[in-house]
Structures are given as structure tokens and as C-alpha cells.
Design a protein around this motif. Structure first.
Motif, PDB file in Angstrom:
ATOM      1  N   UNK A 192      12.505  18.930  25.860  1.00  0.00           N
ATOM      2  CA  UNK A 192      12.693  18.042  24.717  1.00  0.00           C
ATOM      3  C   UNK A 192      11.380  17.457  24.192  1.00  0.00           C
ATOM      4  N   UNK A 193      10.441  16.995  25.046  1.00  0.00           N
ATOM      5  CA  UNK A 193       9.164  16.483  24.512  1.00  0.00           C
ATOM      6  C   UNK A 193       8.379  17.542  23.742  1.00  0.00           C
ATOM      7  N   UNK A 194       8.432  18.793  24.224  1.00  0.00           N
ATOM      8  CA  UNK A 194       7.757  19.876  23.507  1.00  0.00           C
ATOM      9  C   UNK A 194       8.406  20.068  22.142  1.00  0.00           C
ATOM     10  N   UNK A 211       8.531  19.295  16.227  1.00  0.00           N
ATOM     11  CA  UNK A 211       9.135  18.639  15.061  1.00  0.00           C
ATOM     12  C   UNK A 211       8.093  17.809  14.330  1.00  0.00           C
ATOM     13  N   UNK A 212       7.285  17.064  15.092  1.00  0.00           N
ATOM     14  CA  UNK A 212       6.245  16.238  14.470  1.00  0.00           C
ATOM     15  C   UNK A 212       5.228  17.099  13.732  1.00  0.00           C
ATOM     16  N   UNK A 213       4.858  18.223  14.326  1.00  0.00           N
ATOM     17  CA  UNK A 213       3.870  19.102  13.689  1.00  0.00           C
ATOM     18  C   UNK A 213       4.411  19.728  12.410  1.00  0.00           C
ATOM     19  N   UNK A 218      24.904  10.544  21.174  1.00  0.00           N
ATOM     20  CA  UNK A 218      24.438  11.930  21.101  1.00  0.00           C
ATOM     21  C   UNK A 218      24.995  12.762  22.256  1.00  0.00           C
ATOM     22  N   UNK A 219      25.160  12.130  23.410  1.00  0.00           N
ATOM     23  CA  UNK A 219      25.638  12.848  24.595  1.00  0.00           C
ATOM     24  C   UNK A 219      27.064  13.353  24.425  1.00  0.00           C
ATOM     25  N   UNK A 220      27.798  12.792  23.472  1.00  0.00           N
ATOM     26  CA  UNK A 220      29.173  13.250  23.224  1.00  0.00           C
ATOM     27  C   UNK A 220      29.218  14.473  22.310  1.00  0.00           C
ATOM     28  N   UNK A 221      28.092  14.819  21.732  1.00  0.00           N
ATOM     29  CA  UNK A 221      28.017  15.943  20.806  1.00  0.00           C
ATOM     30  C   UNK A 221      27.702  17.235  21.557  1.00  0.00           C
ATOM     31  N   UNK A 222      27.857  18.390  20.918  1.00  0.00           N
ATOM     32  CA  UNK A 222      27.444  19.652  21.565  1.00  0.00           C
ATOM     33  C   UNK A 222      25.989  19.560  22.038  1.00  0.00           C
ATOM     34  N   UNK A 274      20.375  17.805  21.761  1.00  0.00           N
ATOM     35  CA  UNK A 274      18.979  18.093  22.108  1.00  0.00           C
ATOM     36  C   UNK A 274      18.071  17.885  20.908  1.00  0.00           C
ATOM     37  N   UNK A 275      18.437  18.463  19.762  1.00  0.00           N
ATOM     38  CA  UNK A 275      17.552  18.380  18.592  1.00  0.00           C
ATOM     39  C   UNK A 275      17.580  17.001  17.948  1.00  0.00           C
ATOM     40  N   UNK A 276      18.695  16.302  18.042  1.00  0.00           N
ATOM     41  CA  UNK A 276      18.735  14.932  17.534  1.00  0.00           C
ATOM     42  C   UNK A 276      17.822  14.028  18.361  1.00  0.00           C
ATOM     43  N   UNK A 277      17.863  14.183  19.670  1.00  0.00           N
ATOM     44  CA  UNK A 277      16.965  13.392  20.533  1.00  0.00           C
ATOM     45  C   UNK A 277      15.511  13.780  20.302  1.00  0.00           C
ATOM     46  N   UNK A 278      15.258  15.068  20.090  1.00  0.00           N
ATOM     47  CA  UNK A 278      13.882  15.507  19.817  1.00  0.00           C
ATOM     48  C   UNK A 278      13.364  14.876  18.530  1.00  0.00           C
ATOM     49  N   UNK A 279      14.225  14.805  17.524  1.00  0.00           N
ATOM     50  CA  UNK A 279      13.822  14.176  16.253  1.00  0.00           C
ATOM     51  C   UNK A 279      13.558  12.691  16.446  1.00  0.00           C
ATOM     52  N   UNK A 280      14.392  12.022  17.237  1.00  0.00           N
ATOM     53  CA  UNK A 280      14.167  10.603  17.529  1.00  0.00           C
ATOM     54  C   UNK A 280      12.829  10.399  18.231  1.00  0.00           C
ATOM     55  N   UNK A 281      12.557  11.221  19.251  1.00  0.00           N
ATOM     56  CA  UNK A 281      11.303  11.096  19.982  1.00  0.00           C
ATOM     57  C   UNK A 281      10.116  11.388  19.074  1.00  0.00           C
ATOM     58  N   UNK A 282      10.290  12.310  18.131  1.00  0.00           N
ATOM     59  CA  UNK A 282       9.207  12.640  17.201  1.00  0.00           C
ATOM     60  C   UNK A 282       8.817  11.443  16.347  1.00  0.00           C
ATOM     61  N   UNK A 283       9.748  10.519  16.122  1.00  0.00           N
ATOM     62  CA  UNK A 283       9.448   9.336  15.323  1.00  0.00           C
ATOM     63  C   UNK A 283       8.418   8.422  15.992  1.00  0.00           C
TER      64      UNK A 283
END
Length: 316
Positions: free
Chosen positions: A5-7, A12-14, A76-80, A85-94
């Protein structure tokens, strides 16, 4: 999959960068801080009361930010799993800023290379707090390199470090700490007491990430064929001279790695302020040093991500 996820967040940030929007989570954290400051700051109150009010602001912001992110990630954990994964990645990218740092640095470097000092001064004024209207090429370069070096900790390694400890909510809690420090953690008449706890908490949260970043920058220097020995030597010799207990480490490491000297005379609102020198480079700074500092930023980030990925697999 979670270990990547951090990668994914860095990717996403790049690709997307840091969108300027009033709905940006960090902007919203800033608005929360501003509202609470308006309610709690009383400049005429006794010093102890100002410190307590500032401490209350810190506690409220951290509770609110962490709680909201905890519930959001829980949803998010209730979603597929792939969607989560990608929603959390986008959050972390912020809460990480490699793209913004690189983009700002390259833009300033391009203006300097083209001889457009006025535009370079204007752009560097976006990322530093010092007066920029009279800076020459070397001084603009120094301001840019110092900002990139310092923000390797604040904008990349520290939020990722706290993600690996406690997930996205803890990464956002760190960003809230850092935002409070940038808004109220000043030693001026207005915030000397009210912002004291915010500044101390920021120092505490950055203590380990700053020292980790120093080590990462030494290894990054070695990989990039910069002066790794010089980076290590300069950290040990000069980092403690910085007024911040943490910011001197990445700045000293960068100065040693690039064979340059950072620090010197700055002006804030027309008032001179001397920052102790770090490094002892033989010549003036040039735009290429901005590019090299960006290289160091990306290399240290990749090393850290690789190290954490290995540790995650070992834990499993």
C-alpha cells in the motif's frame, strides 16, 4: 497485498500529485486548527493559561483527526479488498509530498537556469518563510535545497514511518501534528506560549524519523555515487547547530552528500536571522544542486519503502 500500500501511495502521488482543493484532507485539518485557535487563543491571558489552551487545541485536533480516519478506514474495510486497497492508498498519498517537492524544486531550477530571477524568487517564496525579493541564484538554490532536505522528513519518511506503525489513521495524526506546528508553532509574540505544546509534540514525533532519514540519506548518497562519507561526517559534526532538534539532520546530510554549504543569513520580515552553517562546500550553490537534492529525496524514499517491505515479509 496490504504491504504494498505505501508503494501504491507513492505511485498515486507521482501520477496525480497534490491537488489544490478546499476539500483536501490536510487543508481541512488546517481549517479545524484555525477554528479551534479562534476559540481558544486569548493573547491577554496569563502565560500558563495560554500554554494550557494550546495544549487543549493539540489534544482536540489529534482526537478528532484520528477518530475520523479510524472510522473512514473501518468503512473501507467493508468494501471489496481491491477497492479498499486503492482508497487507502489515495488517502495515504494525501499526507506525503514527494511529487510536490520535486515539482517545485525543478520549476525553481528551470527559472534559475533560464536567468529568470524574478520568477524564481516568486516561486521559492511559496515554499519558504524567509524574505525572497532580494535573493541571488546561490541563495535561491540554498533556500530550495534546505526546504527539500527538511521535507524529506516531514513530507515523506515520517508519515510513512507512522503508517507502518499504525496505519493510515496514525499517518494522518502525524500530518495533523506537523500542520499544527506549521500554523502555531512559532516563537513570536502571538504563539510563543499558545503554540509551545504543538511545537514540542512535533519535535517528539519527528525525533526518530529525522534520525532514520539521516541514515537513509547516507545510503542514498552511496547508491547515487555522491559523498556518503561526507554526509555522515557532516551530520555528526553540524546537525546539532540547527535550532531545530530534528531539521538539522537531513539538511546536514544533504550538505555533506552534495559537497555544499547550507545555512547562513536569512531575513524574515526585514529582520536578519543567522542560521549556523552546515557543510563546507568550496563553491557557490548552482541549480544542479536542486536536482541532486531531489535525487536524494527519491532514493532515500525508495530505500525506506524497500526496507519496510522486507520487514513486513519477515514478520509474516
Amino acid at each position: 497485498m496490504k504491504e504494498f500500500l505505501p508503494i501504491a501511495a507513492v505511485v498515486v502521488d507521482c501520477i496525480i500529485g497534490d491537488p489544490r482543493s478546499s476539500c483536501h484532507p490536510v487543508v481541512m485539518i488546517g481549517k479545524l486548527i484555525a477554528v479551534l485557535e479562534q476559540k481558544l487563543l486569548c493573547p491577554r491571558a496569563a502565560q500558563a493559561l495560554q500554554i494550557m489552551a494550546g495544549g487543549l487545541l493539540v489534544v482536540l485536533v489529534l482526537i478528532i483527526v484520528y477518530s475520523i480516519l479510524w472510522y473512514v478506514v473501518g468503512f473501507f474495510a467493508t468494501l471489496p479488498s481491491a477497492v479498499a486497497f486503492w482508497l487507502e492508498a489515495c488517502l495515504l498519498a494525501f499526507v506525503i509530498t514527494p511529487n510536490s517537492l520535486a515539482k517545485a524544486g525543478r520549476e525553481i531550477g528551470e527559472y534559475l537556469s533560464a536567468g529568470n530571477l524574478s520568477e524564481a524568487r516568486y516561486k521559492v517564496g511559496w515554499i519558504v518563510g524567509r524574505d525572497t525579493d532580494k535573493l541571488n541564484v546561490a541563495e535561491i538554490t540554498r533556500a530550495t535545497v534546505e526546504t527539500i532536505a527538511e521535507n524529506i522528513v516531514d513530507g515523506i519518511i515520517a508519515p510513512l514511518f507512522y503508517y507502518f506503525i499504525g496505519g493510515v489513521p496514525l499517518a494522518f495524526l502525524y500530518r495533523a501534528v506537523n500542520t499544527m506546528d506549521s500554523m502555531i508553532g512559532y516563537r513570536n509574540d502571538k504563539y510563543l506560549y499558545f503554540g509551545r505544546i504543538a511545537a514540542r509534540v512535533d519535535d517528539m514525533f519527528n525525533y526518530i524519523p529525522a534520525r532514520l532519514t539521516g541514515v537513509l540519506l547516507v545510503f542514498a548518497s552511496w547508491i547515487l555515487n555522491y559523498d556518503a562519507a561526507g554526509a555522515a561526517k557532516t551530520v555528526l559534526r553540524d546537525a546539532h547547530r540547527h535550532p531545530s532538534p530534528n531539521s538539522g539532520i537531513p539538511e546536514a546530510a544533504t550538505a555533506g552528500a552534495l559537497g555544499i554549504r547550507l545555512g547562513g543569513l536569512n531575513y524574515y520580515g526585514g529582520v536578519a536571522s543567522f542560521r549556523a552553517y552546515m557543510g563546507n562546500g568550496p563553491g557557490p550553490l548552482r541549480p544542479m544542486h536542486i536536482t541532486r537534492s531531489i535525487n536524494l529525496m527519491y532514493a532515500s524514499t525508495l530505500i525506506f519503502l524497500g526496507l519496510c517491505l522486507v520487514l513486513q515479509f519477515i514478520k509474516q
